[in-house]
Design a protein around this motif. Structure first.
Motif, PDB file in Angstrom:
ATOM      1  N   VAL A  14       0.869  -1.189   0.000  1.00 50.34           N
ATOM      2  CA  VAL A  14       0.000   0.000   0.000  1.00 50.34           C
ATOM      3  C   VAL A  14       0.900   1.231   0.000  1.00 50.34           C
ATOM      4  CG1 VAL A  14      -1.757   1.269   1.301  1.00 50.34           C
ATOM      5  CG2 VAL A  14      -1.801  -1.235   1.257  1.00 50.34           C
ATOM      6  N   ILE A  15       0.804   2.012  -1.046  1.00 50.57           N
ATOM      7  CA  ILE A  15       1.692   3.172  -1.223  1.00 50.57           C
ATOM      8  C   ILE A  15       0.869   4.452  -1.053  1.00 50.57           C
ATOM      9  CG2 ILE A  15       3.219   4.371  -2.849  1.00 50.57           C
ATOM     10  CD1 ILE A  15       3.412   1.613  -4.362  1.00 50.57           C
ATOM     11  N   ALA A  16       1.396   5.385  -0.270  1.00 50.07           N
ATOM     12  CA  ALA A  16       0.742   6.698  -0.162  1.00 50.07           C
ATOM     13  C   ALA A  16       1.590   7.700  -0.938  1.00 50.07           C
ATOM     14  CB  ALA A  16       0.620   7.123   1.297  1.00 50.07           C
ATOM     15  N   HIS A  17       0.923   8.468  -1.788  1.00 51.50           N
ATOM     16  CA  HIS A  17       1.655   9.462  -2.573  1.00 51.50           C
ATOM     17  C   HIS A  17       0.983  10.817  -2.480  1.00 51.50           C
ATOM     18  CE1 HIS A  17      -1.300   9.373  -5.881  1.00 51.50           C
ATOM     19  NE2 HIS A  17      -1.337   8.054  -5.712  1.00 51.50           N
ATOM     20  N   GLY A  18       1.759  11.837  -2.783  1.00 51.39           N
ATOM     21  CA  GLY A  18       1.216  13.200  -2.753  1.00 51.39           C
ATOM     22  C   GLY A  18       1.981  14.058  -3.736  1.00 51.39           C
ATOM     23  N   CYS A  38       3.812  -3.630   7.681  1.00 47.99           N
ATOM     24  CA  CYS A  38       5.184  -3.246   8.042  1.00 47.99           C
ATOM     25  C   CYS A  38       5.602  -2.130   7.093  1.00 47.99           C
ATOM     26  CB  CYS A  38       6.138  -4.436   7.907  1.00 47.99           C
ATOM     27  SG  CYS A  38       7.841  -4.033   8.385  1.00 47.99           S
ATOM     28  N   TRP A  39       6.194  -1.093   7.656  1.00 48.56           N
ATOM     29  CA  TRP A  39       6.667   0.009   6.815  1.00 48.56           C
ATOM     30  C   TRP A  39       7.707  -0.500   5.827  1.00 48.56           C
ATOM     31  CZ3 TRP A  39       5.402   5.317   6.850  1.00 48.56           C
ATOM     32  CH2 TRP A  39       4.417   5.656   7.769  1.00 48.56           C
ATOM     33  N   ALA A  40       7.556  -0.070   4.598  1.00 48.99           N
ATOM     34  CA  ALA A  40       8.463  -0.525   3.539  1.00 48.99           C
ATOM     35  C   ALA A  40       9.478   0.569   3.251  1.00 48.99           C
ATOM     36  CB  ALA A  40       7.643  -0.876   2.295  1.00 48.99           C
ATOM     37  N   GLY A  41      10.416   0.737   4.183  1.00 49.01           N
ATOM     38  CA  GLY A  41      11.393   1.824   4.073  1.00 49.01           C
ATOM     39  C   GLY A  41      12.332   1.663   2.884  1.00 49.01           C
ATOM     40  N   PHE A  42      12.749   0.428   2.622  1.00 50.00           N
ATOM     41  CA  PHE A  42      13.664   0.234   1.478  1.00 50.00           C
ATOM     42  C   PHE A  42      12.946   0.567   0.172  1.00 50.00           C
ATOM     43  CE2 PHE A  42      15.658  -2.743   4.584  1.00 50.00           C
ATOM     44  CZ  PHE A  42      16.873  -2.075   4.693  1.00 50.00           C
ATOM     45  N   PHE A  43      11.664   0.197   0.113  1.00 47.56           N
ATOM     46  CA  PHE A  43      10.900   0.522  -1.095  1.00 47.56           C
ATOM     47  C   PHE A  43      10.826   2.039  -1.265  1.00 47.56           C
ATOM     48  CE2 PHE A  43       7.035   1.962  -3.085  1.00 47.56           C
ATOM     49  CZ  PHE A  43       7.066   1.293  -4.297  1.00 47.56           C
ATOM     50  N   THR A  44      10.519   2.752  -0.186  1.00 53.87           N
ATOM     51  CA  THR A  44      10.360   4.209  -0.268  1.00 53.87           C
ATOM     52  C   THR A  44      11.682   4.872  -0.677  1.00 53.87           C
ATOM     53  OG1 THR A  44       8.708   4.012   1.476  1.00 53.87           O
ATOM     54  CG2 THR A  44       9.496   6.231   0.985  1.00 53.87           C
ATOM     55  N   TRP A  45      12.746   4.374  -0.118  1.00 51.62           N
ATOM     56  CA  TRP A  45      14.091   4.867  -0.456  1.00 51.62           C
ATOM     57  C   TRP A  45      14.343   4.717  -1.958  1.00 51.62           C
ATOM     58  CZ3 TRP A  45      19.036   2.132   1.974  1.00 51.62           C
ATOM     59  CH2 TRP A  45      20.189   2.734   1.480  1.00 51.62           C
ATOM     60  N   ALA A  46      14.126   3.499  -2.455  1.00 52.16           N
ATOM     61  CA  ALA A  46      14.396   3.243  -3.869  1.00 52.16           C
ATOM     62  C   ALA A  46      13.440   4.030  -4.763  1.00 52.16           C
ATOM     63  CB  ALA A  46      14.288   1.747  -4.155  1.00 52.16           C
ATOM     64  N   ALA A  47      12.172   4.119  -4.360  1.00 51.47           N
ATOM     65  CA  ALA A  47      11.183   4.840  -5.181  1.00 51.47           C
ATOM     66  C   ALA A  47      11.520   6.320  -5.247  1.00 51.47           C
ATOM     67  CB  ALA A  47       9.782   4.630  -4.630  1.00 51.47           C
ATOM     68  N   SER A  48      12.180   6.814  -4.201  1.00 52.03           N
ATOM     69  CA  SER A  48      12.573   8.214  -4.194  1.00 52.03           C
ATOM     70  C   SER A  48      13.786   8.425  -5.105  1.00 52.03           C
ATOM     71  CB  SER A  48      12.894   8.631  -2.750  1.00 52.03           C
ATOM     72  OG  SER A  48      13.316   9.951  -2.718  1.00 52.03           O
ATOM     73  N   GLY A  49      14.737   7.501  -5.040  1.00 50.44           N
ATOM     74  CA  GLY A  49      15.952   7.623  -5.852  1.00 50.44           C
ATOM     75  C   GLY A  49      15.721   7.265  -7.311  1.00 50.44           C
ATOM     76  N   GLN A  50      14.732   6.425  -7.554  1.00 52.24           N
ATOM     77  CA  GLN A  50      14.445   5.977  -8.931  1.00 52.24           C
ATOM     78  C   GLN A  50      12.924   5.961  -9.121  1.00 52.24           C
ATOM     79  OE1 GLN A  50      16.676   2.427 -10.182  1.00 52.24           O
ATOM     80  NE2 GLN A  50      14.838   1.770 -11.285  1.00 52.24           N
ATOM     81  N   SER A  91      10.928   5.756 -11.373  1.00 49.03           N
ATOM     82  CA  SER A  91      10.276   4.834 -12.321  1.00 49.03           C
ATOM     83  C   SER A  91       9.702   3.614 -11.585  1.00 49.03           C
ATOM     84  CB  SER A  91      11.256   4.380 -13.403  1.00 49.03           C
ATOM     85  OG  SER A  91      12.358   3.721 -12.813  1.00 49.03           O
ATOM     86  N   ILE A  92      10.270   3.283 -10.420  1.00 45.51           N
ATOM     87  CA  ILE A  92       9.755   2.126  -9.665  1.00 45.51           C
ATOM     88  C   ILE A  92       8.318   2.407  -9.216  1.00 45.51           C
ATOM     89  CG2 ILE A  92      10.033   0.775  -7.526  1.00 45.51           C
ATOM     90  CD1 ILE A  92      13.060   1.180  -7.791  1.00 45.51           C
ATOM     91  N   ALA A  93       8.090   3.628  -8.738  1.00 44.21           N
ATOM     92  CA  ALA A  93       6.743   4.000  -8.290  1.00 44.21           C
ATOM     93  C   ALA A  93       5.825   4.243  -9.478  1.00 44.21           C
ATOM     94  CB  ALA A  93       6.819   5.235  -7.398  1.00 44.21           C
ATOM     95  N   GLU A  94       6.372   4.876 -10.510  1.00 45.17           N
ATOM     96  CA  GLU A  94       5.548   5.183 -11.696  1.00 45.17           C
ATOM     97  C   GLU A  94       5.025   3.898 -12.336  1.00 45.17           C
ATOM     98  OE1 GLU A  94       8.208   9.107 -12.587  1.00 45.17           O
ATOM     99  OE2 GLU A  94       8.113   7.582 -14.162  1.00 45.17           O
ATOM    100  N   PRO A 111       1.028   8.700  -9.938  1.00 44.74           N
ATOM    101  CA  PRO A 111       0.872   9.622 -11.073  1.00 44.74           C
ATOM    102  C   PRO A 111       2.039  10.611 -11.203  1.00 44.74           C
ATOM    103  CG  PRO A 111      -0.769  10.049  -9.355  1.00 44.74           C
ATOM    104  CD  PRO A 111       0.017   8.878  -8.897  1.00 44.74           C
ATOM    105  N   GLU A 112       2.187  11.115 -12.417  1.00 42.17           N
ATOM    106  CA  GLU A 112       3.218  12.111 -12.694  1.00 42.17           C
ATOM    107  C   GLU A 112       3.025  13.321 -11.781  1.00 42.17           C
ATOM    108  OE1 GLU A 112       3.428  12.862 -16.918  1.00 42.17           O
ATOM    109  OE2 GLU A 112       4.758  14.562 -16.476  1.00 42.17           O
ATOM    110  N   GLY A 113       4.102  13.869 -11.300  1.00 40.30           N
ATOM    111  CA  GLY A 113       4.000  15.034 -10.420  1.00 40.30           C
ATOM    112  C   GLY A 113       3.786  14.661  -8.974  1.00 40.30           C
TER     113      GLY A 113
END
Ligand SMILES: Cc1cc2nc3c(=O)[nH]c(=O)nc-3n(C[C@H](O)[C@H](O)[C@H](O)COP(=O)(O)O)c2cc1C
Length: 262
Positions: A174-178, A208-220, A222-225, A230-232
């Protein structure tokens, strides 16, 4: 058009709504029914405190009639119940492989709409990964992100030996985005996920918080996209989700709170 509509015929001029408005926008007195001056309309954040305080159900917000809003008459859980929920929320890292019904997850996300957001902006969005294969795929992308940067070798090595330390074999994510780059998105998402986590626990689910996922999604990004952020927007946090395999039999100790009383 005004976001707040006040039914003059119902308004008793009691002034309760005026007192609770956080921005002091509402006007009126003993002789004049409450109203929102046009200057206040652009500033109003539609938080609904006026609606919540009105004993005569005279206030509608964004065209939602007071009668359509849940009545707050059922007693709240007591402190002990909430304390127990907070203390027995734990990071669950072992999951049953049976899926959580979509309706169940939707029920939790629906309740999180009442978690606070800065300026009541309510801009937290969600991506729910329902397919376990997609969760595993995302975990693999996180591993490759870390491997390329020579980060957390224990994690990449575990993956190579068939153990997923990134998303722990959870069936769902479950991913929260803003909106990216807005001041409060990270905080709003953290609050939303924290609220979700407590609700999930109360519903017999494990997270369980997915900190490694959030880290990678922030650095790359495209993983979240690839998962539909959504864009932006940016993925500011994520939770693994599933039915837990392990039980919480005792509450472990925590450090004393560091508090400076003034
Ligand atoms: C922001 C954040 C990121 C976290 N990331 C991970 C993670 O990637 N993997 C993991 O297994 N646990 C992760 N955790 C869980 C913490 O390790 C856990 O909350 C802490 O050890 C306390 O245990 P408890 O949650 O069971 O009380 C994270 C927790 C937070 C708050």
């Amino acid at each position: 058009m005004s976001r707040i509509k006040i039914d003059e015929a119902r308004c008793t001029r009691c002034g309760k709504c005026i007192r609770v408005c956080p921005l002091g926008l509402l006007k009126g007195d003993a002789n004049t029914a409450t109203y929102l001056p046009s200057s206040g309309d652009a500033v109003c954040i539609a938080c609904g405190h006026c609606l919540a305080a009105c004993p005569r159900s005279a206030i509608a917000i964004d065209n939602v009639a007071p009668e359509a809003c849940e009545v707050a008459d059922v007693p709240l859980p007591g402190f002990e119940d909430v304390r127990r929920l907070v203390m027995r929320r734990r990071s669950m890292r072992l999951y049953q492989q049976r899926p959580v019904p979509k309706d169940e997850i939707a029920r939790l996300i629906d309740a999180v709409r009442w978690a606070p957001t800065a300026r009541n902006n309510q801009q937290v969005g969600w991506v729910v990964v329902m397919q376990p294969e997609r969760v595993r795929e995302a975990a693999g992308q996180v591993v490759e992100f870390l491997r390329a940067r020579q980060e957390v070798p224990a994690l990449t090595s575990a993956w190579d030996h068939g153990y997923d330390m990134v998303l722990r074999g959870a069936p769902h994510l479950v991913i929260a985005h803003g909106p990216a780059e807005t001041g409060w998105s990270a905080t709003d998402c953290a609050i939303a996920l924290t609220t979700f986590e407590l609700l999930a626990r109360s519903a017999g689910l494990g997270t369980c918080w997915a900190g490694f996922f959030t880290w990678a999604a922030s650095g790359q990004p495209s993983i979240a996209e690839a998962l539909g952020v959504p864009e932006g927007h940016k993925a500011y946090g994520a939770l693994m989700l599933g039915y837990p395999l392990s039980a919480v039999l005792r509450v472990p100790p925590r450090k004393e709170a560091s508090v400076h009383w003034v």
